[in-house]
Scaffold this motif. Structure first.
Motif, PDB file in Angstrom:
ATOM      1  N   ALA B  12      -8.646   6.232   6.999  1.00 60.85           N
ATOM      2  CA  ALA B  12      -7.732   6.134   8.150  1.00 60.85           C
ATOM      3  C   ALA B  12      -8.549   5.429   9.128  1.00 60.85           C
ATOM      4  N   SER B  13      -9.717   5.660   9.366  1.00 67.68           N
ATOM      5  CA  SER B  13     -10.497   5.366  10.550  1.00 67.68           C
ATOM      6  C   SER B  13     -10.647   3.573  10.331  1.00 67.68           C
ATOM      7  N   ARG B  14     -11.095   3.351   8.807  1.00 65.96           N
ATOM      8  CA  ARG B  14     -11.221   1.716   9.081  1.00 65.96           C
ATOM      9  C   ARG B  14      -9.888   1.151   9.331  1.00 65.96           C
ATOM     10  N   SER B  15      -8.630   1.691   8.994  1.00 61.17           N
ATOM     11  CA  SER B  15      -7.461   0.881   9.185  1.00 61.17           C
ATOM     12  C   SER B  15      -7.240   0.938  10.630  1.00 61.17           C
ATOM     13  N   ARG B  16      -7.573   2.035  11.248  1.00 58.94           N
ATOM     14  CA  ARG B  16      -7.545   2.114  12.701  1.00 58.94           C
ATOM     15  C   ARG B  16      -8.292   0.888  13.288  1.00 58.94           C
ATOM     16  N   TRP B  17      -9.693   0.891  13.091  1.00 58.73           N
ATOM     17  CA  TRP B  17     -10.559  -0.307  13.562  1.00 58.73           C
ATOM     18  C   TRP B  17      -9.579  -1.634  13.095  1.00 58.73           C
ATOM     19  N   VAL B  18      -9.029  -1.912  12.044  1.00 58.55           N
ATOM     20  CA  VAL B  18      -8.395  -2.969  11.725  1.00 58.55           C
ATOM     21  C   VAL B  18      -7.099  -3.246  12.805  1.00 58.55           C
ATOM     22  N   GLY B  19      -6.341  -2.275  12.988  1.00 60.31           N
ATOM     23  CA  GLY B  19      -5.170  -2.268  13.950  1.00 60.31           C
ATOM     24  C   GLY B  19      -5.842  -2.426  15.402  1.00 60.31           C
ATOM     25  N   LEU B  20      -6.790  -2.022  15.598  1.00 60.13           N
ATOM     26  CA  LEU B  20      -7.264  -2.424  17.003  1.00 60.13           C
ATOM     27  C   LEU B  20      -7.817  -3.806  17.335  1.00 60.13           C
ATOM     28  N   GLY B  21      -8.465  -4.298  15.931  1.00 59.11           N
ATOM     29  CA  GLY B  21      -8.800  -5.638  15.949  1.00 59.11           C
ATOM     30  C   GLY B  21      -7.826  -6.748  16.182  1.00 59.11           C
ATOM     31  N   VAL B 273       3.452   2.684  27.233  1.00 61.61           N
ATOM     32  CA  VAL B 273       2.626   2.314  26.255  1.00 61.61           C
ATOM     33  C   VAL B 273       2.123   3.314  25.607  1.00 61.61           C
ATOM     34  N   PRO B 274       1.439   4.622  26.030  1.00 56.96           N
ATOM     35  CA  PRO B 274       0.944   5.872  25.540  1.00 56.96           C
ATOM     36  C   PRO B 274       2.061   6.148  24.225  1.00 56.96           C
ATOM     37  N   HIS B 275       3.277   6.123  24.823  1.00 54.31           N
ATOM     38  CA  HIS B 275       4.320   6.487  23.534  1.00 54.31           C
ATOM     39  C   HIS B 275       4.528   5.660  22.411  1.00 54.31           C
ATOM     40  N   MET B 276       4.501   4.389  22.899  1.00 52.97           N
ATOM     41  CA  MET B 276       4.247   3.161  21.675  1.00 52.97           C
ATOM     42  C   MET B 276       3.162   3.299  20.697  1.00 52.97           C
ATOM     43  N   VAL B 277       2.119   3.786  21.287  1.00 53.91           N
ATOM     44  CA  VAL B 277       0.727   3.941  20.658  1.00 53.91           C
ATOM     45  C   VAL B 277       1.034   4.970  19.792  1.00 53.91           C
ATOM     46  N   ARG B 278       1.699   6.281  20.205  1.00 52.23           N
ATOM     47  CA  ARG B 278       1.636   7.336  19.328  1.00 52.23           C
ATOM     48  C   ARG B 278       2.730   7.177  18.265  1.00 52.23           C
ATOM     49  N   PHE B 279       3.485   6.231  18.189  1.00 49.97           N
ATOM     50  CA  PHE B 279       4.227   5.838  16.964  1.00 49.97           C
ATOM     51  C   PHE B 279       3.309   5.812  15.781  1.00 49.97           C
ATOM     52  N   VAL B 280       2.000   4.948  15.993  1.00 53.15           N
ATOM     53  CA  VAL B 280       1.320   4.873  14.982  1.00 53.15           C
ATOM     54  C   VAL B 280      -0.160   5.835  14.785  1.00 53.15           C
ATOM     55  N   ILE B 281      -0.432   6.319  16.119  1.00 56.36           N
ATOM     56  CA  ILE B 281      -1.736   7.336  16.029  1.00 56.36           C
ATOM     57  C   ILE B 281      -0.939   8.686  16.812  1.00 56.36           C
ATOM     58  N   LYS B 282      -0.727   9.407  15.977  1.00 57.68           N
ATOM     59  CA  LYS B 282      -0.190  10.867  16.474  1.00 57.68           C
ATOM     60  C   LYS B 282      -0.917  11.659  17.607  1.00 57.68           C
ATOM     61  N   THR B 283      -1.985  11.969  17.348  1.00 53.82           N
ATOM     62  CA  THR B 283      -2.774  12.953  18.557  1.00 53.82           C
ATOM     63  C   THR B 283      -4.062  12.516  18.693  1.00 53.82           C
ATOM     64  N   ASP B 284      -4.690  11.724  17.905  1.00 56.85           N
ATOM     65  CA  ASP B 284      -6.150  11.624  18.329  1.00 56.85           C
ATOM     66  C   ASP B 284      -6.225  10.726  19.593  1.00 56.85           C
ATOM     67  N   TYR B 285      -7.138  11.192  20.628  1.00 56.86           N
ATOM     68  CA  TYR B 285      -6.815  10.686  22.041  1.00 56.86           C
ATOM     69  C   TYR B 285      -8.272   9.589  21.774  1.00 56.86           C
ATOM     70  N   ARG B 286      -9.102   9.933  20.799  1.00 57.62           N
ATOM     71  CA  ARG B 286     -10.163   9.102  20.664  1.00 57.62           C
ATOM     72  C   ARG B 286      -9.627   7.632  20.190  1.00 57.62           C
ATOM     73  N   TRP B 287      -8.580   7.489  19.547  1.00 58.36           N
ATOM     74  CA  TRP B 287      -7.830   6.197  19.192  1.00 58.36           C
ATOM     75  C   TRP B 287      -6.774   5.839  20.126  1.00 58.36           C
ATOM     76  N   ILE B 288      -5.892   6.877  20.629  1.00 55.65           N
ATOM     77  CA  ILE B 288      -4.827   6.641  21.726  1.00 55.65           C
ATOM     78  C   ILE B 288      -5.351   5.735  22.900  1.00 55.65           C
ATOM     79  N   LEU B 289      -6.283   6.334  23.215  1.00 59.06           N
ATOM     80  CA  LEU B 289      -6.918   5.683  24.470  1.00 59.06           C
ATOM     81  C   LEU B 289      -7.148   4.026  24.678  1.00 59.06           C
ATOM     82  N   PRO B 290      -8.192   3.732  23.462  1.00 55.29           N
ATOM     83  CA  PRO B 290      -8.227   2.219  23.325  1.00 55.29           C
ATOM     84  C   PRO B 290      -7.203   1.539  22.933  1.00 55.29           C
TER      85      PRO B 290
END
Lengths: 290, 340
Positions: B12-21, B273-290
């Motif tokens: 999950a963490s890897r795919s999140r890095w990919v998403g951010l990239g 924007v935060p709501h759009m992000v939460r479609f992908v990342i539910k609760t983890d603000y370490r990822w929601i914020l970036p």
């Protein structure tokens, strides 16, 4: 009986108490040797737009009867015997007509030349002779300026831009000041010698170079527009302009250079004398290169 | 294949890095596109050489002094607004929390208008200082006001307090503008939220504050995640909730104050924007914020492009564009997500 944009109106042969609904019509009536008793637009309700200097000496005894919109109550109290305005007051025409016989003319917004409007006002007031004399005075003054300029600007272009309502405009072909410059025999930059609606072409900051000329006249409308100009002056884009580099940028009064009447034209010619005829005078403003 | 929790979280963490990239690449594309757009036709090669071999030509100046600053400001302000919105939503557990809705931008605006009214034209740093101060006062007042209501600082109480405060502040701002026509002229475009002709010097002065607000928010990611579970849970997990609230509040004020100082109040970016992000990342603000930072930058950049292109050669204030996108989302969220 006069035919006009809102119908046909019977008017007095020698009106004594004329109210005008725009400064350009005020200028027309004054140029015909009649002093109106009231006018709108003199002091636009945006208080920071100053009364145009060319009107100031004439204003004694002329009541302000509204900003952009006529104040009907004040007009009623003045008991005018003739009201002259542009057709953009057509909505209040029925009310105006109850106050006094009202004539509404076409305007520069309809791409009708101000000269035509002037002739129309002269006809309404029965002062065609006075109109001819006013034109003679204008042509005489133009001829004198032409002589004074000699040929020194034969190969130079005169650019006109104005800052109004947050935008930048080029004053293009057939605008009020453009006609005067052409009458005097001065050249306009190619990019400004074009047709545009209302003779004003909005330009972007990115295309400032298209507004460049050997000499640049700049007008501003409100204080906010003035600040916009001051900000722009700090930017490298402004510094790239030829007129800026040669120190040939001159401030003009926006309301005068868009005056649409002969009194304003007179003032424009005076400005041209001031900035173009005596380069020595300009030296005081830090001209370099002579 | 047996997937242990740690492996799946690594995945999950890897795919999140990919998403951010990918998000960052999308942002980069928008950025380049926005620089190619403008009233003047400048071919791409010339735009590129303005970066590699600047020759002081008119084209190069347009790119470097008009377009580049504007795009950079859009990205910075968009990121700041979105992150501040995400922090507030997490902290207050309020899906409608946003600097605009909770009156913080209105506070910053009032302070700027007041400064202009009292001192005439002020220096850039005074503007910025006023915006920070106004944003802080408004944030504290809204929070205090929201806490007074029955049940404490619930989402509904905070939103109502924010709406009341916004109306109150806006009425003061309006009355100042009516009294002083001069102030109105200077401020009118600014109050609509705009990126056109903004002062790049001001941007550079405010940027350190904006960046420290962003950094602070990102560092608080783990704590905000815990807070978003509820203050009681956070406390029971040993969190110093008062400190977290103070630090998160500081980052919100830094972000909101600097974006107001740069661009004026721009609504709804922080909400949407935060709501759009939460479609992908539910609760983890370490990822929601970036993610919010990147998506916010994209959203404001795209809105600004639209504001420039739709009515060419006239321009709409970008705040109008974001409101067109944001208002329907607000109504949807208010109907479906707000718990009383």
């Amino acid at each position: 009986m006069i035919k006009h944009t809102s119908g046909e109106t019977c008017i007095p042969a020698k009106p004594q108490r004329v109210v005008t609904l725009h400064t350009s019509i005020l200028g027309h009536v004054l140029a015909l040797g009649i002093k109106p008793i009231g006018s709108t637009y003199i002091q636009a309700f945006m208080t920071n737009v100053a009364v145009p200097p060319y009107l100031k000496p004439h204003l004694h005894g002329i009541q302000i009867v509204g900003g952009y919109n006529p104040n009907l109550e004040r007009m009623l109290r003045l008991k005018p015997d003739l009201i002259i305005g542009y057709n953009w007051e057509a909505q209040v025409y029925p009310l105006l007509a109850q106050i006094a016989p009202t004539i509404l003319s076409q305007s520069h917004s309809d791409d009708v030349d101000w000269q035509e409007c002037f002739q129309f006002v002269a006809q309404v007031l029965g002062r065609q002779d006075a109109a001819q004399q006013a034109w003679d005075r204008y042509h005489h003054k133009v001829a004198k300026l032409k002589m004074a300029l000699e040929n020194q600007y034969r190969n130079q272009t005169i650019s006109l831009i104005s800052f109004a309502g947050g935008a930048i405009f080029s004053e293009v072909k057939d605008s009020f000041p453009d006609r005067i410059l052409k009458d005097v025999g001065l050249q306009r930059p190619t990019a400004q010698d074009v047709i545009a609606p209302a003779n004003m072409l909005p330009i972007s900051e990115e295309e400032l170079d298209k507004a460049d000329g050997d000499i640049l006249f700049v007008g501003v409308y409100t204080t906010a527009d003035r600040e916009r100009l001051e900000e722009l002056k700090q930017k490298p884009l402004w510094q790239k302009l030829r007129a800026v580099q040669q120190n040939q940028v001159y401030p003009i009064d926006y309301m005068t250079w868009r005056g649409f009447n002969l009194l304003a034209a007179d003032a424009v010619i005076d400005d041209l004398y001031k900035y173009l005829v005596n380069p020595q005078e300009r030296a005081g403003q830090g001209e370099k290169g002579g | 294949m047996i997937s242990t929790p740690s492996v799946s979280s690594k995945l999950a963490s890897r795919s999140r890095w990919v998403g951010l990239g990918l998000g960052t690449i999308a942002l980069l594309i928008c950025f380049i596109y926005s620089i190619t757009l403008g009233a003047r036709d400048i071919p791409l090669p010339i735009i590129l050489t303005s970066f590699t071999g600047f020759d002081n030509s008119f084209d190069h100046l347009v790119v470097q002094t008009v377009r580049l600053p504007r795009s950079l400001m859009a990205m910075a302000v968009g990121a700041a607004l979105a992150v501040s919105g995400a922090v507030m939503q997490g902290l207050t557990r309020n899906p409608l929390a946003e600097t605009g809705i909770l009156g913080i931008e209105a506070g910053g605006s009032l302070a700027v208008v007041l400064t202009l009214f009292i001192f005439g034209s002020a220096s850039l740093s005074v503007y910025a200082g006023a915006a920070f101060l106004g944003a802080t006062i408004a944030a504290v007042s809204v929070y205090a006001l929201g806490t007074l209501g029955r049940g404490g600082a619930t989402p509904l109480n905070l939103t109502v307090a924010g709406a009341a405060m916004t109306a109150f502040i806006a009425s003061i701002t309006t009355s100042i503008l009516i009294v002083s026509q001069r102030t109105l002229d200077e401020i009118r475009f600014w109050l609509a939220g705009s990126l056109s002709g903004r002062d790049f010097d001001l941007f550079l002065q405010v940027l350190p504050f904006l960046l420290s607000g962003l950094l602070l928010a990102l560092l608080l990611g783990r704590q905000i995640t815990t807070m978003s579970l509820g203050e009681d849970i956070a406390k029971s997990l040993g969190q110093q909730t008062v400190w977290i609230k103070m630090l998160a509040g500081l980052s919100v004020v830094l972000l909101a104050g600097s974006s107001v100082a740069i661009a004026g109040p721009i609504g709804f970016v922080g909400l949407v924007v935060p709501h759009m992000v939460r479609f992908v990342i539910k609760t983890d603000y370490r990822w929601i914020l970036p993610y919010s930072a990147v998506l916010g930058a994209i959203l404001l950049l795209v809105s600004d492009i639209a504001a420039r292109v739709l009515l060419k050669p006239q321009e709409l204030p970008v705040g109008v564009m974001t409101a067109i996108v944001g208002a329907p989302v607000f109504v949807y969220l208010a109907k479906t997500k707000v718990k009383r």
